[in-house]
Every structure is written in C-alpha cells, then in structure tokens.
Design a protein around this motif. Structure first.
Motif, PDB file in Angstrom:
ATOM      1  N   TRP A   1       0.833  -1.207   0.000  1.00 22.35           N
ATOM      2  CA  TRP A   1       0.000   0.000   0.000  1.00 22.35           C
ATOM      3  C   TRP A   1       0.867   1.256   0.000  1.00 22.35           C
ATOM      4  N   LEU A   2       1.894   1.274   0.842  1.00 21.08           N
ATOM      5  CA  LEU A   2       2.768   2.452   0.890  1.00 21.08           C
ATOM      6  C   LEU A   2       3.458   2.690  -0.446  1.00 21.08           C
ATOM      7  N   LEU A   3       3.945   1.628  -1.091  1.00 23.90           N
ATOM      8  CA  LEU A   3       4.677   1.775  -2.346  1.00 23.90           C
ATOM      9  C   LEU A   3       3.772   1.985  -3.556  1.00 23.90           C
ATOM     10  N   ALA A   4       2.622   1.311  -3.574  1.00 22.58           N
ATOM     11  CA  ALA A   4       1.768   1.351  -4.758  1.00 22.58           C
ATOM     12  C   ALA A   4       0.664   2.401  -4.696  1.00 22.58           C
ATOM     13  N   VAL A   5       0.305   2.854  -3.512  1.00 21.73           N
ATOM     14  CA  VAL A   5      -0.790   3.825  -3.386  1.00 21.73           C
ATOM     15  C   VAL A   5      -0.288   5.153  -2.836  1.00 21.73           C
ATOM     16  N   ALA A   6       0.284   5.131  -1.652  1.00 18.21           N
ATOM     17  CA  ALA A   6       0.672   6.384  -0.997  1.00 18.21           C
ATOM     18  C   ALA A   6       1.799   7.109  -1.725  1.00 18.21           C
ATOM     19  N   ALA A   7       2.855   6.381  -2.105  1.00 12.84           N
ATOM     20  CA  ALA A   7       3.993   7.039  -2.766  1.00 12.84           C
ATOM     21  C   ALA A   7       3.599   7.685  -4.094  1.00 12.84           C
ATOM     22  N   PRO A   8       2.875   6.984  -4.981  1.00 12.53           N
ATOM     23  CA  PRO A   8       2.464   7.653  -6.231  1.00 12.53           C
ATOM     24  C   PRO A   8       1.567   8.871  -5.996  1.00 12.53           C
ATOM     25  N   MET A   9       0.686   8.801  -5.001  1.00 17.92           N
ATOM     26  CA  MET A   9      -0.160   9.959  -4.707  1.00 17.92           C
ATOM     27  C   MET A   9       0.690  11.135  -4.233  1.00 17.92           C
TER      28      MET A   9
ATOM     29  N   GLY B   1      -1.324  14.757   0.709  1.00 15.39           N
ATOM     30  CA  GLY B   1      -2.102  15.191   1.859  1.00 15.39           C
ATOM     31  C   GLY B   1      -3.348  14.360   2.080  1.00 15.39           C
ATOM     32  N   GLU B   2      -3.887  13.804   0.984  1.00 13.01           N
ATOM     33  CA  GLU B   2      -5.105  12.986   1.096  1.00 13.01           C
ATOM     34  C   GLU B   2      -4.853  11.692   1.872  1.00 13.01           C
ATOM     35  N   VAL B   3      -3.638  11.159   1.748  1.00 13.93           N
ATOM     36  CA  VAL B   3      -3.350   9.881   2.394  1.00 13.93           C
ATOM     37  C   VAL B   3      -2.314  10.005   3.509  1.00 13.93           C
ATOM     38  N   ALA B   4      -1.888  11.225   3.807  1.00 17.84           N
ATOM     39  CA  ALA B   4      -0.805  11.408   4.783  1.00 17.84           C
ATOM     40  C   ALA B   4      -1.087  10.778   6.140  1.00 17.84           C
ATOM     41  N   PRO B   5      -2.280  10.970   6.737  1.00 16.02           N
ATOM     42  CA  PRO B   5      -2.510  10.344   8.055  1.00 16.02           C
ATOM     43  C   PRO B   5      -2.448   8.815   7.991  1.00 16.02           C
ATOM     44  N   MET B   6      -3.037   8.231   6.953  1.00 20.49           N
ATOM     45  CA  MET B   6      -3.013   6.776   6.834  1.00 20.49           C
ATOM     46  C   MET B   6      -1.600   6.294   6.514  1.00 20.49           C
ATOM     47  N   ALA B   7      -0.870   7.038   5.689  1.00 19.27           N
ATOM     48  CA  ALA B   7       0.510   6.652   5.364  1.00 19.27           C
ATOM     49  C   ALA B   7       1.387   6.683   6.617  1.00 19.27           C
ATOM     50  N   ARG B   8       1.171   7.677   7.466  1.00 21.11           N
ATOM     51  CA  ARG B   8       1.920   7.745   8.716  1.00 21.11           C
ATOM     52  C   ARG B   8       1.614   6.537   9.594  1.00 21.11           C
TER      53      ARG B   8
ATOM     54  N   MET C   1       0.454   3.621   8.670  1.00 20.12           N
ATOM     55  CA  MET C   1       0.998   2.412   8.040  1.00 20.12           C
ATOM     56  C   MET C   1       2.505   2.322   8.260  1.00 20.12           C
ATOM     57  N   ALA C   2       3.212   3.447   8.136  1.00 18.22           N
ATOM     58  CA  ALA C   2       4.664   3.443   8.314  1.00 18.22           C
ATOM     59  C   ALA C   2       5.034   3.101   9.764  1.00 18.22           C
ATOM     60  N   VAL C   3       4.296   3.635  10.725  1.00 16.89           N
ATOM     61  CA  VAL C   3       4.551   3.309  12.136  1.00 16.89           C
ATOM     62  C   VAL C   3       4.289   1.826  12.375  1.00 16.89           C
ATOM     63  N   ALA C   4       3.180   1.322  11.865  1.00 14.52           N
ATOM     64  CA  ALA C   4       2.853  -0.098  12.034  1.00 14.52           C
ATOM     65  C   ALA C   4       3.910  -0.975  11.361  1.00 14.52           C
TER      66      ALA C   4
END
Length: 164
Positions: free
Chosen positions: A92-100, A107-114, A116-119
């Motif tokens: 998800w981080l590589l295929a969704v968050a990074a391209p966005m 900014g749309e995925v920043a809270p979820m990306a954070r 996910m990265a912590v997890a």
C-alpha cells in the motif's frame, strides 16, 4: 536443535526468548484492540450497503483483528498473520501512498501513510527474523504428495521412545 532424520538444516522446536514473544504479543494486542475496535465498530455500526472494496478492506481488518486474538495465545504459530500485514502495508505504501505523494496528492493519504509506516516499523521490530527465515525459507519444503516429513517424524518418534 536439529532432527537428524530429516534432510537439510531443519530447526525443530526452536524457542523464542520471552522478550521476543512479548514483542510479538504486544503487536497482536495492538491489532486486537485498536484495529478490532475500528473495524468492528465500523462494520456493526453501518446501515448503508458497502461499496465493494470498502467492504473487502473492513472485512480483512476485522479478520486480522480476530486472528490477532489467537496470536496473543499462540504467537509463534500465528506469525504468518504478521507477514500478511507486513506485505499489505508495504504494498500500500509503495503502490498507493507514494504515487499519490509524487503527484502532489499526498495530503489525502498522509494520516493513513503515517499510521501504516509506524505499524510497519513495529512489525519489523516484532518479527523474529532469524526464526522466520529458518522456519519459512530455509527449512525443506513440504512434499506436494504423500505424507509431510514433519508428520512422518512425529509418527516415528513415539515408536522410537517405546523401543528405547
């Protein structure tokens, strides 16, 4: 401890340290409580029909939370649940968050990306990598047909003890 009757470097009955088991159980506890509360409250509180992919995501998270409950009791046996989480979070981080983020929509995925990265960082810390490599990659594969080697060894062991 290796079993000499099995070919290759098979680790049998390897025990993890109490600290490592506590780390694994801690991650499972977080999933069971935090992920479970979020997923199940959303599922049980929803009145409208689900969009298909949202339903898949929440069903997956609810299932992971239930399996994490088993992980509290059987941390070594439930390690594959952690591998699934590691894989899906990384994908998800590589295929969704990074391209966005690269397209200026981070900014749309920043809270979820954070989150996910912590997890992901917690997973990397909790997983007993040497044990995982020995158990899931270096151990001989189970046969496609016939009786698995571990089952054969387990069946032979009581007979060997009786004859001794």
């Amino acid at each position: 401890m290796t079993d000499p009757s099995l070919p290759g470097p098979r680790v049998v009955g390897a025990a993890l340290s109490p600290l490592r088991l506590s780390l694994i159980r801690g991650y499972f506890l977080l999933d069971f409580v935090l992920l479970g509360a979020y997923a199940w409250s959303t599922i049980l509180g929803r009145d409208a029909p689900w969009p298909a992919l949202d339903g898949v995501a929440f069903s997956f998270w609810a299932a992971v939370s239930l399996l994490s409950g088993l992980g509290l009791r059987y941390p070594q046996k439930m390690l594959p649940v952690l591998f699934v989480q590691l894989a899906y979070k990384l994908v998800w981080l590589l295929a969704v968050a990074a391209p966005m983020a690269l397209r200026g929509h981070g900014g749309e995925v920043a809270p979820m990306a954070r989150d996910m990265a912590v997890a992901l960082a917690l997973l990397v810390a909790a997983i007993p990598w040497r044990y995982a490599l020995d158990t899931y990659l270096r151990a001989p594969a189970e046969p496609w047909r016939g009786t698995p080697r571990a089952t054969q060894a387990a069946e032979l062991e009581p007979a060997a003890r009786r004859s001794a």
